[in-house]
Design an enzyme around this catalytic site. Structure first.
Site, PDB file in Angstrom:
ATOM      1  N   CYS A 131       0.814  -1.225   0.000  1.00  0.00           N
ATOM      2  CA  CYS A 131       0.000   0.000   0.000  1.00  0.00           C
ATOM      3  C   CYS A 131       0.848   1.276   0.000  1.00  0.00           C
ATOM      4  O   CYS A 131       0.550   2.226  -0.721  1.00  0.00           O
ATOM      5  CB  CYS A 131      -0.948  -0.011   1.201  1.00  0.00           C
ATOM      6  N   HIS A 244      -3.040   6.258   4.612  1.00  0.00           N
ATOM      7  CA  HIS A 244      -1.606   6.392   4.893  1.00  0.00           C
ATOM      8  C   HIS A 244      -1.148   7.776   4.406  1.00  0.00           C
ATOM      9  O   HIS A 244      -1.548   8.226   3.333  1.00  0.00           O
ATOM     10  CB  HIS A 244      -0.790   5.364   4.102  1.00  0.00           C
TER      11      HIS A 244
END
Ligand code: A2P
Length: 339
Positions: A131, A244
């Site tokens: 990710c 994130h």
């Protein structure tokens, strides 16, 4: 899409990413004729909604893939290591979200905005990158193409959903326990995650980096097909549920101004520039959560090197960082008549 629909399986359908894969297939109207939801024996008896129908969860077994044309895997590395080759031998195209196959030279590692064509050279398994790598390469690709990036220094601020459903529960429970005067219980993470953060994602390796940090190094090189690009990563877990964030400094071969970088990024697929810090506008995880774009802001000169830029990049780690990226790879294969 001129398509009658595909038999699709989601492996790990009850997990944080697998569940979202099912939702993203529906949202993007992916051509599914039938959907098979696979998880462990523990989940048999559960159902998940897909296009208004409750689909039962089945136990993952070796025969699960007969007649299945596409399988999206997100049930951890060990399951992928064992079952992805079984599926591929049964003629299923596997798009795998785990770390198991990413660095295998026969397995393409694909971010559609960056290297979609690589997906066409698969031999049964295609890997979805980590990710943190995905959102970084989406934001850096236009700058790399224009000015050639030589070096990247990145620090991540990673949400707990990347660790899975139980980690989300751990953060929620710890917050609730602490606020109610109880002791926080720690099960998944090496430290209390509520009201804390730690630079420890995955095991530490002999070189002093964590596994997550080395994924960012190796995967970036593979996706950019540039073994010389130098990457130094520090990956940090923070008490955020979705999204994130990354502080990124790059050094380029040719000079590129913040204005040029902003222009390039405004044109780039999958990117949204939010960069007006004086009025408090820059990307934050709560704005990225639930969306598929990679948000970029705080673009400025890094004066510590000759051709340096600094920026702040945020994306929903389980959407663009996992489920959406996997479905976009499948869409690319469909578009090219390969599914
Ligand atoms: P289950 O819910 O039955 O345990 P997460 O990343 O959110 O923790 O989710 C992991 C996913 O992987 C879940 O869907 C989980 O199913 C699945 N999984 C874990 N172990 C197995 C297994 N042995 N066989 C099949 N699926 C598994």
């Amino acid at each position: 899409m001129d398509h009658n629909g595909l038999k699709v399986a989601v492996v790990g359908a009850t997990g944080a990413v697998g569940n979202l894969m099912v939702k993203v297939l529906e949202e993007r109207a992916f051509p599914v004729s039938s959907l098979k939801l696979l998880a462990s024996a523990r989940s048999v008896g559960k159902t998940l909604p897909f296009r208004g129908v409750e689909v039962p969860v089945e136990e993952l077994v070796e025969d699960s893939f007969n007649g299945v044309q596409l399988a999206l895997f997100s049930a951890g590395g060990a399951i992928s290591k064992k079952f992805a080759p079984i599926a591929a031998r049964a003629g299923t195209i596997v798009i795998d979200n785990s770390n198991a196959w990413r660095m295998d030279p026969k397995v393409p590692l694909v971010v559609p905005e960056v290297n979609a064509e690589a997906a066409l050279s698969h031999s049964g398994i295609i890997a979805n990158p980590n990710c943190s790598t995905i959102q970084m390469v989406v934001a850096l690709k236009p700058i790399h193409d224009a000015a050639r990036i030589r070096r990247i220094v990145v620090t991540t601020f990673q949400a707990v959903s990347g660790t899975g459903k139980r980690a989300i529960e751990e953060l929620r429970n710890q917050v609730s326990d602490i606020m109610n005067g109880r002791e926080a219980v720690r099960q998944i993470y090496p430290h209390q995650i509520a009201f804390n953060c730690f630079p420890h994602i995955g095991p530490f390796l002999e070189n002093g980096f964590s596994e997550e940090e080395m994924k960012m190094v190796n995967e970036t090189r593979k996706i950019f097909e540039d073994s010389k690009i130098r990457v130094c990563a520090t990956t940090v877990r923070i008490p955020v549920i979705y999204g994130h964030s990354e502080s990124i400094n790059i050094e380029t071969e040719k000079p590129v101004s913040p204005e040029e970088a902003r222009m390039l990024l405004k044109e780039a697929p999958g990117v949204r520039v939010i960069d007006d810090p004086s009025s408090g506008r820059y990307p934050v995880p709560l704005d990225a959560a639930g969306h598929d774009e990679t948000l970029v802001g705080r673009i400025r000169i890094d004066p510590s090197v000759e051709n340096g830029l600094a920026m702040w990049v945020v994306a929903d780690n389980i959407r663009k960082g996992a489920a959406t990226n996997a479905v976009q790879i499948a869409e690319f294969l469909v578009k090219h008549g390969r599914l």
